[in-house]
Design a protein around this motif. Structure first.
Motif, PDB file in Angstrom:
ATOM      1  N   CYS A 119       0.994  -1.173  -0.109  1.00  0.00           N
ATOM      2  CA  CYS A 119       0.028   0.115  -0.161  1.00  0.00           C
ATOM      3  C   CYS A 119       0.829   1.322   0.009  1.00  0.00           C
ATOM      4  O   CYS A 119       0.251   2.236  -0.540  1.00  0.00           O
ATOM      5  N   ALA A 120       1.694   1.328   0.833  1.00  0.00           N
ATOM      6  CA  ALA A 120       2.787   2.536   1.016  1.00  0.00           C
ATOM      7  C   ALA A 120       3.460   2.559  -0.404  1.00  0.00           C
ATOM      8  O   ALA A 120       3.786   3.662  -0.853  1.00  0.00           O
ATOM      9  N   GLY A 121       3.788   1.581  -1.228  1.00  0.00           N
ATOM     10  CA  GLY A 121       4.651   1.620  -2.543  1.00  0.00           C
ATOM     11  C   GLY A 121       3.560   2.192  -3.540  1.00  0.00           C
ATOM     12  O   GLY A 121       3.970   3.124  -4.438  1.00  0.00           O
ATOM     13  N   THR A 122       2.196   1.889  -3.330  1.00  0.00           N
ATOM     14  CA  THR A 122       1.209   2.380  -4.454  1.00  0.00           C
ATOM     15  C   THR A 122       0.944   3.923  -4.255  1.00  0.00           C
ATOM     16  O   THR A 122       0.964   4.782  -5.010  1.00  0.00           O
ATOM     17  N   VAL A 123       0.920   4.237  -2.871  1.00  0.00           N
ATOM     18  CA  VAL A 123       0.462   5.648  -2.464  1.00  0.00           C
ATOM     19  C   VAL A 123       1.828   6.506  -3.034  1.00  0.00           C
ATOM     20  O   VAL A 123       1.579   7.661  -3.474  1.00  0.00           O
ATOM     21  N   ALA A 124       2.971   5.899  -2.685  1.00  0.00           N
ATOM     22  CA  ALA A 124       4.490   6.631  -3.059  1.00  0.00           C
ATOM     23  C   ALA A 124       4.242   6.901  -4.595  1.00  0.00           C
ATOM     24  O   ALA A 124       4.454   7.876  -4.975  1.00  0.00           O
ATOM     25  N   ARG A 125       4.088   5.790  -5.290  1.00  0.00           N
ATOM     26  CA  ARG A 125       4.053   5.824  -6.868  1.00  0.00           C
ATOM     27  C   ARG A 125       2.912   7.111  -7.181  1.00  0.00           C
ATOM     28  O   ARG A 125       3.401   7.684  -8.178  1.00  0.00           O
ATOM     29  N   GLY A 126       1.791   6.992  -6.655  1.00  0.00           N
ATOM     30  CA  GLY A 126       0.690   7.737  -7.160  1.00  0.00           C
ATOM     31  C   GLY A 126       1.083   9.245  -6.700  1.00  0.00           C
ATOM     32  O   GLY A 126       0.913  10.082  -7.577  1.00  0.00           O
ATOM     33  N   CYS A 127       1.795   9.517  -5.637  1.00  0.00           N
ATOM     34  CA  CYS A 127       2.284  10.753  -5.337  1.00  0.00           C
ATOM     35  C   CYS A 127       3.314  11.345  -6.220  1.00  0.00           C
ATOM     36  O   CYS A 127       3.135  12.529  -6.620  1.00  0.00           O
ATOM     37  N   LEU A 128       4.292  10.531  -6.594  1.00  0.00           N
ATOM     38  CA  LEU A 128       5.333  10.702  -7.801  1.00  0.00           C
ATOM     39  C   LEU A 128       4.572  11.066  -8.982  1.00  0.00           C
ATOM     40  O   LEU A 128       4.874  11.985  -9.636  1.00  0.00           O
ATOM     41  N   ILE A 129       3.616  10.198  -9.510  1.00  0.00           N
ATOM     42  CA  ILE A 129       2.933  10.626 -10.662  1.00  0.00           C
ATOM     43  C   ILE A 129       2.015  11.883 -10.627  1.00  0.00           C
ATOM     44  O   ILE A 129       2.128  12.740 -11.773  1.00  0.00           O
ATOM     45  N   GLY A 200      11.516   4.649   2.182  1.00  0.00           N
ATOM     46  CA  GLY A 200      12.048   3.381   1.105  1.00  0.00           C
ATOM     47  C   GLY A 200      11.139   3.376   0.337  1.00  0.00           C
ATOM     48  O   GLY A 200      11.542   3.091  -0.911  1.00  0.00           O
ATOM     49  N   SER A 201       9.900   3.517   0.321  1.00  0.00           N
ATOM     50  CA  SER A 201       8.994   3.449  -0.811  1.00  0.00           C
ATOM     51  C   SER A 201       9.130   4.364  -1.652  1.00  0.00           C
ATOM     52  O   SER A 201       9.037   4.187  -3.084  1.00  0.00           O
ATOM     53  N   LEU A 202       9.166   5.430  -1.463  1.00  0.00           N
ATOM     54  CA  LEU A 202       9.464   6.744  -2.289  1.00  0.00           C
ATOM     55  C   LEU A 202      10.638   6.503  -3.081  1.00  0.00           C
ATOM     56  O   LEU A 202      10.802   6.758  -4.175  1.00  0.00           O
ATOM     57  N   ALA A 203      11.650   6.377  -2.224  1.00  0.00           N
ATOM     58  CA  ALA A 203      13.085   5.923  -2.901  1.00  0.00           C
ATOM     59  C   ALA A 203      13.326   4.916  -3.981  1.00  0.00           C
ATOM     60  O   ALA A 203      13.809   5.202  -5.132  1.00  0.00           O
ATOM     61  N   CYS A 204      12.582   3.621  -3.703  1.00  0.00           N
ATOM     62  CA  CYS A 204      12.565   2.640  -4.685  1.00  0.00           C
ATOM     63  C   CYS A 204      11.914   3.050  -5.748  1.00  0.00           C
ATOM     64  O   CYS A 204      12.490   2.626  -6.958  1.00  0.00           O
TER      65      CYS A 204
END
Length: 301
Positions: A119-129, A200-204
């Motif tokens: 979930c954190a990875g999905t949210v981080a990717r959405g924020c970057l997009i 870590g999620s944002l950086a990945c």
């Protein structure tokens, strides 16, 4: 499951047909990659290695208990290879689940930790997009679709939303969501764990985008890095919807299409896709599987 195997086979067959149809373009992309700038390719390789460390950091942030850092990084490396032989991320999930279970967490808490990280990875990717879309308005142009295709797409999305909403109302899944929320609260009560999870999620996600950017710089693609990153993140989000092993076929098609829509020539898009998959999938595959075998023999998994 049989339906997953059927969908995976269908996607792979379609990918093979597309590869056969556009084989001259793929050959052109491979030739351009062969003479690419070695310095930028080394930067891409370094970003790939750092992404595994950040994935380990995010996994540590998903649980309050401390995990052995060296083994945790090795497990992420092995999990990335296991993920290439099972559909829909099952390989990486199985490896991480077993590792967390070996570290003393129950199966339920291990599964919850994986859900928190996902979930954190999905949210981080959405924020970057969202951030890149605001910074680069009009960077991705959606392909024109016939009215009938647009109608089908809208109805498909509506059916998926209704199905997900109905599933969330089911008692067992509702209890699982409560467990996830409870563990999320427990993690965020520890500032260091929350920082590890989100950082870590944002950086990945950012490092994987950096790999694609470095490959485009290596082949001399005249496309702004922010546009390349946005194209990669959107393609990655779209490829997750198809349960092929490691996104094989779906990721290549989605990334090539996204780069083309962002303004890259066909040959350059093919070179970028080949370089990215070579660095993140094919070169680490055998070493990752050997690491997986060593971890199993040492009973880490």
């Amino acid at each position: 499951m049989p339906w997953q195997a059927g969908v995976s086979l269908l996607v792979l067959v379609c990918a093979g047909l597309l590869a056969h149809r556009y084989w001259p373009l793929i050959e052109e992309g491979a030739g351009r990659l062969a003479v690419a700038d070695r310095g930028w390719l080394l930067v891409a390789a370094a970003a790939t290695l750092a992404a595994w460390a950040c994935s380990a950091l995010a996994q540590q942030g998903a649980v309050p208990e401390p995990l052995p850092p060296g083994r945790l990084v090795a497990v992420q490396f092995a999990a990335s290879s296991a993920n290439q032989v099972l559909p829909a991320g099952l390989g990486a999930s199985a490896v991480n689940l077993r590792f967390l279970n070996r570290c003393g967490l129950s199966v339920a808490r291990s599964a919850t930790a994986l859900a928190v990280k996902a979930c954190a990875g999905t949210v981080a990717r959405g924020c970057l997009i969202a951030g890149l879309a605001l910074a680069c308005p009009g960077a991705l142009r959606l392909p024109r679709m016939p009215t009938a295709a647009r109608t089908v797409a809208v109805w498909t999305v509506a059916v998926v939303v209704v199905a997900v909403g109905g599933a969330l109302l089911a008692g067992r899944l509702r209890r699982a969501v409560r467990h996830v929320l409870r563990d999320v609260r427990a993690v965020h009560e520890l500032p260091a764990r929350a920082a590890a999870l989100w950082g870590g999620s944002l950086a990945c996600a950012a490092l994987h985008a950096a790999v694609v950017i470095a490959v485009t710089q290596a082949i001399g693609l005249p496309l702004a890095p922010a546009r390349v990153a946005l194209a990669y993140l959107v393609a990655c989000s779209a490829a997750v919807l198809l349960p092929t092993p490691g996104g094989l076929g779906s990721m290549e098609a989605a990334l090539a299409l996204a780069l083309t829509l962002a303004g890259a020539p066909g040959g350059a898009a093919a070179s970028t896709v080949l370089g990215y998959r070579l660095l993140t999938v094919w070169l680490p595959l055998v070493p990752g599987l050997l690491t997986l075998g060593v971890l199993i023999r040492r009973r880490v998994l």
